[in-house]
Design an enzyme around this catalytic site. Structure first.
Site, PDB file in Angstrom:
ATOM      1  N   GLN A   1       0.598  -9.540  -5.615  1.00  0.00           N
ATOM      2  CA  GLN A   1       0.087 -10.905  -5.780  1.00  0.00           C
ATOM      3  C   GLN A   1       0.882 -11.705  -6.802  1.00  0.00           C
ATOM      4  O   GLN A   1       0.546 -12.863  -7.070  1.00  0.00           O
ATOM      5  CB  GLN A   1      -1.386 -10.856  -6.213  1.00  0.00           C
ATOM      6  CG  GLN A   1      -2.311 -10.154  -5.253  1.00  0.00           C
ATOM      7  CD  GLN A   1      -2.573 -10.952  -3.993  1.00  0.00           C
ATOM      8  OE1 GLN A   1      -2.220 -12.127  -3.887  1.00  0.00           O
ATOM      9  NE2 GLN A   1      -3.211 -10.333  -3.012  1.00  0.00           N
TER      10      GLN A   1
ATOM     11  N   HIS B   1       4.149 -10.160   3.186  1.00  0.00           N
ATOM     12  CA  HIS B   1       3.244 -11.150   3.784  1.00  0.00           C
ATOM     13  C   HIS B   1       2.401 -11.912   2.773  1.00  0.00           C
ATOM     14  O   HIS B   1       1.651 -12.803   3.133  1.00  0.00           O
ATOM     15  CB  HIS B   1       2.354 -10.500   4.855  1.00  0.00           C
ATOM     16  CG  HIS B   1       1.252  -9.640   4.323  1.00  0.00           C
ATOM     17  ND1 HIS B   1      -0.048 -10.075   4.266  1.00  0.00           N
ATOM     18  CD2 HIS B   1       1.252  -8.390   3.849  1.00  0.00           C
ATOM     19  CE1 HIS B   1      -0.806  -9.104   3.768  1.00  0.00           C
ATOM     20  NE2 HIS B   1      -0.032  -8.068   3.516  1.00  0.00           N
TER      21      HIS B   1
ATOM     22  N   THR C   1      13.824   4.525  10.374  1.00  0.00           N
ATOM     23  CA  THR C   1      14.679   3.390  10.728  1.00  0.00           C
ATOM     24  C   THR C   1      14.057   2.085  10.252  1.00  0.00           C
ATOM     25  O   THR C   1      12.885   1.815  10.507  1.00  0.00           O
ATOM     26  CB  THR C   1      14.885   3.324  12.247  1.00  0.00           C
ATOM     27  OG1 THR C   1      15.439   4.558  12.693  1.00  0.00           O
ATOM     28  CG2 THR C   1      15.803   2.181  12.639  1.00  0.00           C
TER      29      THR C   1
ATOM     30  N   CYS D   1      -9.463  -5.977   2.164  1.00  0.00           N
ATOM     31  CA  CYS D   1      -9.549  -4.560   2.514  1.00  0.00           C
ATOM     32  C   CYS D   1     -10.984  -4.042   2.475  1.00  0.00           C
ATOM     33  O   CYS D   1     -11.301  -3.034   3.068  1.00  0.00           O
ATOM     34  CB  CYS D   1      -8.689  -3.730   1.564  1.00  0.00           C
ATOM     35  SG  CYS D   1      -7.015  -4.372   1.432  1.00  0.00           S
TER      36      CYS D   1
ATOM     37  N   ASN E   1      -6.000  -9.250  -7.288  1.00  0.00           N
ATOM     38  CA  ASN E   1      -6.114  -9.882  -5.973  1.00  0.00           C
ATOM     39  C   ASN E   1      -7.455 -10.584  -5.760  1.00  0.00           C
ATOM     40  O   ASN E   1      -7.596 -11.367  -4.824  1.00  0.00           O
ATOM     41  CB  ASN E   1      -5.918  -8.836  -4.877  1.00  0.00           C
ATOM     42  CG  ASN E   1      -6.873  -7.674  -5.000  1.00  0.00           C
ATOM     43  OD1 ASN E   1      -6.925  -7.006  -6.032  1.00  0.00           O
ATOM     44  ND2 ASN E   1      -7.645  -7.412  -3.963  1.00  0.00           N
TER      45      ASN E   1
ATOM     46  N   THR F   1       0.838  -1.211   0.000  1.00  0.00           N
ATOM     47  CA  THR F   1       0.000   0.000   0.000  1.00  0.00           C
ATOM     48  C   THR F   1       0.866   1.251   0.000  1.00  0.00           C
ATOM     49  O   THR F   1       0.628   2.182  -0.774  1.00  0.00           O
ATOM     50  CB  THR F   1      -0.941  -0.002   1.223  1.00  0.00           C
ATOM     51  OG1 THR F   1      -1.914  -1.042   1.062  1.00  0.00           O
ATOM     52  CG2 THR F   1      -1.667   1.330   1.356  1.00  0.00           C
TER      53      THR F   1
END
Length: 510
Positions: free
Chosen positions: A289, A311, A349, A434, A261, A180
């Site tokens: 995907q 993920h 970071t 989503c 997706n 995203t």
């Protein structure tokens, strides 16, 4: 806990301060909601018991009271609950209520077939990550000592693994929080950089993109940019001729996703990239995907910007990457300012454990891409053959150009949400995670030309690395039985069985 009597608060504080409490009396959070009631009856009852043992099947929660027990007030009252490991922790009562809700009636978790939403972390990925949570905890941007050097070395190795998976140079990989952010950074960054001169104020995308791409484009419209939303064919593929016609002299960027997706359709990236390179327009693709599931080469496909998510390929959540081409150089405005990390494009970071896990996930994906592809294809064929053998079912999207791990099927005369409820022993989805909370029909399926009824009756099956044949066979049996059951409840199904054409019926208003 403003509604509790002062005496109850005092008694609760004294209870929490005692060093010895019987373990069974702290097990059930359900009884915490009854603190006020118990305290108010203390003048009548000779013994006090603020937390009583309750079996899971008999647990009752006073929802209104529990919600009112805000975490801050709960801690202020001095109440400590025992965790499963026996330690005392200050928590909101609702936390344990939600924890209990995740335990299924059958005593086991459902079969997971929602791989487009997320994937489980590969055990090998977790093994690679663990040392960086404890021993190697240095800041990778600290250049003055060994702790920083070892973390930086691990980050750069991970960067190399990700680059190797897509045929890029490691310097072209920018770490982000996920796909995203990568999509936002690519679309808004390029548009704002080239839009400052006023010469490049046009963006092209498709109607079936992920929500974050469509929303980024809408934000740019508010800033004065023009956006062309290309329609798709009934197969889900874009029309290349329409793309050529849509490109203008002031077009800054074309953004087309690699693998959808919801329906798994694979867009012709090589042809799109060739068109964009010829017209001197930057080409961005959302490949969340696609990377690690189908072969991707940023040079062969002429891709200038690419969004990647960890993920979706058995890596940890919270980390992703954006490929930003260096030759020809892509210029973009960063959306996060700060210390200038990641070539100044994404300050902040880095999290070495997540980066290392992401890199290991990409290394494994490259190593096992061929095997995984064959296995997922085998399981997908088995699932599709069984689902499409049922009457009045059809696959959404192009049956020839789709990723086999994403199977989207419509079951006519069955409400998709009802089927999901009936299949509570299988973790499935009716569309994007989503937007899964919305009862609106999928905008992707609507873009294909599907009716509202067809879009509402669609289910997405996600197959992955750890899916087994036994699970596919169980799913087929369960879906067949429960679709049949739900159809028997439908008056429309009865009419169809009698040979009535539903399109010829004139429905009257009540």
């Amino acid at each position: 806990m403003a509604n509790l009597a002062p005496s109850a608060l005092r008694q609760a504080s004294r209870l929490a301060s005692k060093s010895v409490l019987s373990t069974p009396t702290r097990r059930s959070v359900a009884a915490v909601g009854r603190v006020a009631k118990t305290a108010s009856q203390s003048s009548v009852a000779p013994t006090r018991s603020y937390v009583t043992e309750s079996k899971r099947d008999n647990a009752q929660v006073q929802v209104e009271t529990a919600i009112r027990l805000d975490k801050k007030d709960f801690e202020k009252a001095g109440l400590a609950l025992s965790g499963q490991d026996g330690s005392n922790v200050h928590v909101s009562p609702m936390a344990d209520v939600l924890k209990q809700a995740t335990v299924m009636d059958e005593g086991q978790r459902p079969i997971y077939l929602d791989m487009q939403a997320t994937t489980p972390v590969d055990p090998r990925v977790l093994d690679a990550m663990m040392p960086f949570f404890t021993g190697f905890y240095g800041n990778p941007h600290s250049r003055t000592h060994a702790y920083g050097w070892e973390s930086e070395k691990a980050v750069e190795e991970a960067r190399e693994h990700i680059a190797a998976l897509i045929g890029a140079d490691p310097k072209e990989i920018i770490f982000t929080s996920g796909a995203t952010e990568s999509n936002n950074m690519s679309i808004k960054g390029v548009a704002r950089f080239f839009g400052r001169s006023g010469k490049k104020k046009h963006i092209i995308t498709s109607q079936t993109e992920h929500k974050c791409v469509l929303d980024s484009c809408r934000h740019l419209q508010d800033e004065g940019f023009e956006v062309t939303y290309l329609p798709v064919l009934h197969t889900g593929l874009i029309d290349l001729e329409q793309l050529k016609e849509a490109i203008r002299p002031d077009t800054a960027l074309v953004s087309i996703m690699a693998v959808n997706n919801e329906i798994g359709v694979i867009q012709p990236l090589e042809e799109i990239g060739k068109i964009c390179r010829e017209r001197k327009v930057f080409f961005h693709t959302d490949a969340a995907q696609a990377v690690g599931k189908i072969p991707m080469d940023v040079n062969a496909m002429n891709i200038d910007l690419m969004s990647i998510s960890s993920h979706k390929i058995y890596g940890p959540k919270g980390i992703g990457a954006c490929f930003v081409r260096r030759r020809p150089r892509v210029r973009l405005d960063p959306i996060i300012s700060g210390g200038g990390q990641e070539r100044g494009l994404r300050s902040g970071t880095l999290a070495p454990p997540l980066v290392v896990g992401f890199g290991e996930a990409c290394r494994i994906a490259k190593q096992e891409l061929e095997y995984d592809s064959k296995r997922v294809k085998f399981l997908s064929d088995r699932l599709l053959k069984g689902l499409l053998s049922m009457e009045h079912t059809n696959q959404n999207g192009d049956p020839e150009h789709f990723y086999p791990g994403c199977v989207n099927v419509s079951f006519a005369y069955v409400e998709g949400e009802s089927l999901l409820m009936a299949l509570k022993d299988i973790a499935l989805s009716s569309g994007s995670a989503c937007t899964s909370a919305s009862l609106e029909p999928s905008y992707v399926l609507r873009a294909l030309g599907n009716s509202d009824e067809s879009a509402h009756s669609s289910i997405r099956f996600g197959i992955g690395r750890f899916t087994t044949e036994q699970e596919i066979d169980y799913v087929l049996k369960a879906v067949t039985e429960r679709v049949g059951f739900l159809r028997e409840l439908s008056p429309l199904w009865e009419l169809v069985q009698e040979g009535v054409d539903l399109n010829t019926i004139e429905w009257s208003q009540h």
